[in-house]
Scaffold this motif. Structure first.
Motif, PDB file in Angstrom:
ATOM      1  N   VAL A 130      35.187  41.170  35.319  1.00 58.51           N
ATOM      2  CA  VAL A 130      36.912  41.418  35.721  1.00 58.51           C
ATOM      3  C   VAL A 130      36.675  41.324  37.078  1.00 58.51           C
ATOM      4  O   VAL A 130      36.154  41.873  37.280  1.00 58.51           O
ATOM      5  CB  VAL A 130      37.088  42.660  35.043  1.00 58.51           C
ATOM      6  N   LYS A 131      37.568  40.066  37.200  1.00 57.42           N
ATOM      7  CA  LYS A 131      37.702  40.005  39.135  1.00 57.42           C
ATOM      8  C   LYS A 131      39.280  39.821  38.481  1.00 57.42           C
ATOM      9  O   LYS A 131      40.016  38.870  38.232  1.00 57.42           O
ATOM     10  CB  LYS A 131      37.240  38.885  39.946  1.00 57.42           C
ATOM     11  N   THR A 132      39.912  41.288  39.391  1.00 58.90           N
ATOM     12  CA  THR A 132      41.298  40.515  39.822  1.00 58.90           C
ATOM     13  C   THR A 132      41.855  40.032  41.238  1.00 58.90           C
ATOM     14  O   THR A 132      40.836  40.260  42.269  1.00 58.90           O
ATOM     15  CB  THR A 132      42.201  42.009  39.996  1.00 58.90           C
ATOM     16  N   ASP A 133      42.956  39.486  42.028  1.00 59.31           N
ATOM     17  CA  ASP A 133      43.322  38.586  42.684  1.00 59.31           C
ATOM     18  C   ASP A 133      44.424  39.087  43.109  1.00 59.31           C
ATOM     19  O   ASP A 133      45.339  39.591  43.061  1.00 59.31           O
ATOM     20  CB  ASP A 133      43.463  37.118  43.001  1.00 59.31           C
ATOM     21  N   LEU A 134      44.919  40.674  44.207  1.00 58.96           N
ATOM     22  CA  LEU A 134      45.854  41.519  44.824  1.00 58.96           C
ATOM     23  C   LEU A 134      46.523  40.626  45.485  1.00 58.96           C
ATOM     24  O   LEU A 134      47.305  41.053  45.779  1.00 58.96           O
ATOM     25  CB  LEU A 134      45.096  42.344  45.147  1.00 58.96           C
ATOM     26  N   ARG A 135      45.688  39.063  46.007  1.00 60.14           N
ATOM     27  CA  ARG A 135      46.843  38.651  47.212  1.00 60.14           C
ATOM     28  C   ARG A 135      48.157  38.222  47.227  1.00 60.14           C
ATOM     29  O   ARG A 135      48.962  38.386  48.152  1.00 60.14           O
ATOM     30  CB  ARG A 135      46.686  36.971  47.633  1.00 60.14           C
ATOM     31  N   GLN A 136      49.022  38.103  45.945  1.00 56.45           N
ATOM     32  CA  GLN A 136      50.504  38.201  45.270  1.00 56.45           C
ATOM     33  C   GLN A 136      50.425  39.302  45.208  1.00 56.45           C
ATOM     34  O   GLN A 136      51.193  39.469  43.274  1.00 56.45           O
ATOM     35  CB  GLN A 136      50.712  36.829  44.711  1.00 56.45           C
ATOM     36  N   SER A 137      51.050  40.453  45.683  1.00 61.91           N
ATOM     37  CA  SER A 137      51.532  41.016  44.856  1.00 61.91           C
ATOM     38  C   SER A 137      52.760  41.127  44.279  1.00 61.91           C
ATOM     39  O   SER A 137      53.489  42.219  43.501  1.00 61.91           O
ATOM     40  CB  SER A 137      51.183  42.227  46.101  1.00 61.91           C
ATOM     41  N   ALA A 138      53.877  40.168  44.872  1.00 57.93           N
ATOM     42  CA  ALA A 138      54.790  40.195  44.094  1.00 57.93           C
ATOM     43  C   ALA A 138      54.946  40.376  42.596  1.00 57.93           C
ATOM     44  O   ALA A 138      56.364  40.110  42.073  1.00 57.93           O
ATOM     45  CB  ALA A 138      55.548  38.413  45.151  1.00 57.93           C
ATOM     46  N   ILE A 139      54.350  39.965  41.830  1.00 61.18           N
ATOM     47  CA  ILE A 139      54.183  39.319  41.059  1.00 61.18           C
ATOM     48  C   ILE A 139      53.849  40.111  39.600  1.00 61.18           C
ATOM     49  O   ILE A 139      53.908  40.355  38.889  1.00 61.18           O
ATOM     50  CB  ILE A 139      53.403  38.051  40.186  1.00 61.18           C
ATOM     51  N   TRP A 140      53.291  41.268  40.515  1.00 62.71           N
ATOM     52  CA  TRP A 140      53.245  42.640  39.479  1.00 62.71           C
ATOM     53  C   TRP A 140      54.360  43.132  38.688  1.00 62.71           C
ATOM     54  O   TRP A 140      55.341  43.409  39.733  1.00 62.71           O
ATOM     55  CB  TRP A 140      52.085  43.527  40.589  1.00 62.71           C
TER      56      TRP A 140
END
Length: 576
Positions: free
Chosen positions: A306-316
């Motif tokens: 499992v790998k998460t991409d945290l670069r676009q925090s606005a979508i959280w």
């Protein structure tokens, strides 16, 4: 059990009359505690171990052999090996405990090592070691190493040193468990902590080896950040050494990314495979930095990632929205595992990894992620760029890629083209464009793919025992191939919605053959099911905004509608 400190292998050349020094009472108590083999470890607080230089023996021999437990009549005597041999006194249980450096009875790392060295379960042997190592480096900021080895008793200094050195190398080369935690700091320093354990009383002996390496200088704030991970490191080791293993990385995920720029944990647990051979039964790698987090798990059956991409925090989304999305995905995993006969242990590890990574980021990370980047802030990391309506049309999760893949096996010697496999992959990607929040466009795509093949006995759900003998060729063989995707497109011009479209597709294929005495007697093939659906929400979104502006829309009605839209995004046409 006697305990002795061990210098380098080269020091094995020397005289036979090396002096053995009896310890003070505190050191004796340490070894007695180690001999108790307690499986339950209480929480304690210790001071840090200072790096120790090995002093020479009184005779001039470069070895220093340190006794922490001897028969009661000898506790206060300075002895040579010759005197010990002539007295024909055996150490307790015919075993000796050899230390790489003189152990300190009041120091954290040595105290935990001495306490754990006699335990029999991996969980008890590693209990408290993670926090002791982190507290050690947080207190001193320097490197350290220590090894405790349990070996059969010997009276010759050369024999003891030779046996202990052999055991030391064997522990590191063939451990029953090992772990390495590497942390890079904002100031450029690197801290690496390793643990190698061999719990089995092998021909060379059993024991535990630990080491801390520090490159660069740690700031006081970085030392505090390291110490804050102490409990989390212990919890991670405790979970990974359980039977069955449990993934508990919550504490490590709380690392302050502004001070600790990268955290990487590698752990391996060894046991026996189906053939009775030594094999890695669980391998774990966890990596975290400001941009991503990843977990990779390897077992005898396969791999889960499992790998998460945290670069676009606005979508959280909110914690509630994320939790709902995670549960929806975990439900999909269960359905896929049932349809494709996935390995349950691997599925459970995957599910815990997925939940852990998506539970490990939130509002705090949103703020930090914007500060950590050198590029100018944009709408991808602006927590206020998207409206409440926008978020209802997103899953709320960070983008990710995840998979469960079992080892490919040709289990039927009569039909090697019948491959047993479970390959399930799921992911989400989001593209955000537009120069400002008023002119924004979002496209979020979710995909799921399942490819599976498995054998099943004609009479039970268990895997048949197949051989070249036709009498064993009685089974079902099933092949599954499913795919589904959901695509959400949202766009605004001058802060007015111009597009809000959800597109979904799904296809399912299943084929089963029935074999009796090596002959295909029946074939069941579900018709290929293909579905597609588009839902245009733009009129409803425009109407909602008009009614809200005219104050004709109640809060309850709006929230109910937004939940319905979010359910459409998280729903799927197929079963994967």
């Amino acid at each position: 059990m006697s305990a002795v400190s061990l210098s380098t292998p080269a020091a094995a050349v020397g005289t036979l009359n090396a002096v053995i020094k009896a310890p003070p009472a505190s050191a004796t108590a340490l070894a007695q505690a180690a001999a108790s083999s307690a499986e339950t470890v209480p929480a304690t607080s210790f001071s840090a171990s200072a790096p120790v230089a090995i002093p020479p023996a009184a005779s001039g021999d470069k070895r220093f052999l340190y006794i922490t437990q001897m028969p009661s009549g000898l506790d206060s005597a300075d002895l040579t090996y010759e005197a010990l041999a002539q007295a024909q006194l055996q150490p307790r249980s015919g075993r000796m405990q050899v230390w790489e450096q003189p152990p300190g009875a009041k120091t954290a790392v040595d105290q935990v090592l001495g306490r754990n060295a006699g335990a029999t379960s991996e969980q008890a042997r590693l209990a408290g070691l993670g926090s002791a190592l982190l507290e050690q480096v947080a207190s001193t900021g320097t490197g350290y190493k220590q090894t405790v080895v349990n070996i059969g008793a010997a009276y010759s200094p050369d024999r003891i040193q030779g046996k202990a050195t052999e055991a030391l190398w064997d522990i590191k080369a063939r451990p029953s468990a090992s772990t390495e935690l590497t942390i890079k700091t904002q100031s450029g320093a690197t801290v690496r902590m390793s643990i190698h354990d061999q719990k089995a009383p092998t021909s060379t002996g059993s024991g535990i080896a630990v080491q801390i390496e520090v490159e660069g200088d740690l700031t006081p704030q970085e030392k505090e950040a390291l110490q804050s991970l102490a409990k989390g490191f212990d919890e991670a080791l405790e979970g990974l050494t359980r039977d069955p293993p449990l993934l508990n990385l919550e504490g490590l995920m709380k690392a302050d990314s502004k001070l600790l720029t990268k955290v990487e944990l590698k752990a391996e647990v060894y046991g026996l495979n189906d053939k009775g051979e030594r094999a890695m039964v669980l391998g774990t790698r966890y990596t975290a930095n400001a941009d991503s987090r990843e977990i990779e798990l390897k077992t005898l059956k396969g791999t889960a990632t499992v790998k998460t991409d945290l670069r676009q925090s606005a979508i959280w989304g909110s914690a509630e929205q994320k939790a709902k999305a995670v549960q929806q995905y975990l439900s999909r995993v269960d359905k896929a595992a049932e349809r494709g006969n996935g390995n349950q242990e691997l599925v459970d590890l995957f599910k815990s990894s997925f939940a852990a990574l998506h539970g490990g980021y939130g509002a705090t990370d949103k703020a930090a992620s914007g500060l950590d980047r050198v590029r100018p802030a944009d709408i991808t990391s602006d927590a206020d760029a998207f409206s409440e309506e926008d978020h209802s049309l997103l899953t709320g999760l960070a983008d990710f890629n995840a998979s469960i893949v079992t080892n490919r096996r040709a289990v039927n010697p009569r039909r090697t083209n019948e491959i047993d496999i479970f390959d399930y992959r799921v992911g989400q990607s989001t593209q955000i464009s537009g120069g400002s929040a008023a002119n924004r466009a979002i496209t979020q795509t979710q995909t799921s793919d399942l490819i599976a093949g498995y054998h099943r006995s004609l009479r039970t759900k268990r895997e048949p025992d197949l051989s070249s003998d036709s009498s064993t060729q009685n089974y079902y063989y099933t092949q599954v191939e499913d795919h589904s995707s959901t695509r959400m497109e949202l766009a605004y011009e001058k802060d007015k919605p111009v597009r809000a479209l959800i597109s979904q597709t799904a296809s399912q294929s299943l084929r089963t053959i029935m074999v009796e005495f090596n002959k295909v007697v029946d074939t069941v093939e579900e018709p290929l099911q293909q579905q597609s659906r588009q839902t245009d929400l733009l009129p409803l979104l425009q109407q909602m905004l008009r009614r809200e502006e005219a104050k004709e829309l109640s809060s309850e009605e709006k929230q109910r509608t937004l939940r319905e839209w979010n359910g459409m995004v998280l729903g799927e046409l197929g079963s994967v």
